[in-house]
Design a protein around this motif. Structure first.
Motif: not given
Ligand code: ATP
Ligand code: MG
Length: 162
Positions: A52-74
């Motif tokens: 998240l720190t990287n994502a914020i650091k390398f994204t300009p102001e007003e940008g967007e960061v998302s966290i997507i979790v998916e439940d797979h079989d294994n």
């Protein structure tokens, strides 16, 4: 056992001020009934905080960061996606190396030591998972990691014998 939703909350708490300073919105998309996984809680927090720190650091102001979790079989799959500066194709393979930083003004201005991703990869590999990167220069980057839901046989024996 670790609930990934709880980990995300702790990690968000850690980086929220940094995101607010740049007016970056962080979105979370995680299934309500996501299963707990057997992994090291503190290490997993570190993975989220670093990505998240990287994502914020390398994204300009007003940008967007998302966290997507998916439940797979294994495994549980988590993606951390930003719409920042991106990483060029040639640099993509080196990005997980110790002390590697893309040599650009944007990176140099952002500081750091280039250790974050090497540490993250070490943690994820050490927990039986894997991590990879998709990116388009100028459009953003997505880091995706997978962690197994079940312990592998050999891990199991170790715990039984303890
Ligand atoms: P540290 O994490 O040690 O403070 P760092 O952030 O520069 O320093 P890493 O987290 O290992 O080091 O990242 C290595 C390099 O990969 C960064 O310097 C940057 O060039 C590039 N990088 C990492 N994440 C992103 C991202 N989300 N978008 C664009 N470039 C990135
Ligand atoms: Mg970093």
């Amino acid at each position: 056992d670790v609930n990934i939703k709880e980990i995300i909350e702790i990690a968000l708490h850690n980086v929220q001020k940094y995101a607010n300073d740049k007016s970056i919105k962080i979105m979370v998309n995680c299934p309500e009934d996501v299963p707990v996984i057997r992994t090291d809680k503190d290490k997993l927090i570190r993975v989220f905080v670093n990505l998240l720190t990287n994502a914020i650091k390398f994204t300009p102001e007003e940008g967007e960061v998302s966290i997507i979790v998916e439940d797979h079989d294994n495994h549980l799959q988590t993606s951390i996606k930003d719409n920042g500066i991106g990483i060029s194709r040639e640099k993509r393979d080196k990005i997980f190396d110790k002390f590697y930083q893309v040599d650009s003004t944007a990176t140099r201005k952002a500081g750091g030591t280039g250790l974050g991703l090497a540490i993250i990869k070490g943690i994820i590999d050490g927990q039986g998972g894997n991590i990879y990167l998709e990116s388009e220069t100028g459009k953003g980057s997505t880091f995706t990691f997978r962690l197994p839901k079940e312990l592998k046989e050999d891990d199991f024996t170790e715990i039984e014998g303890a």
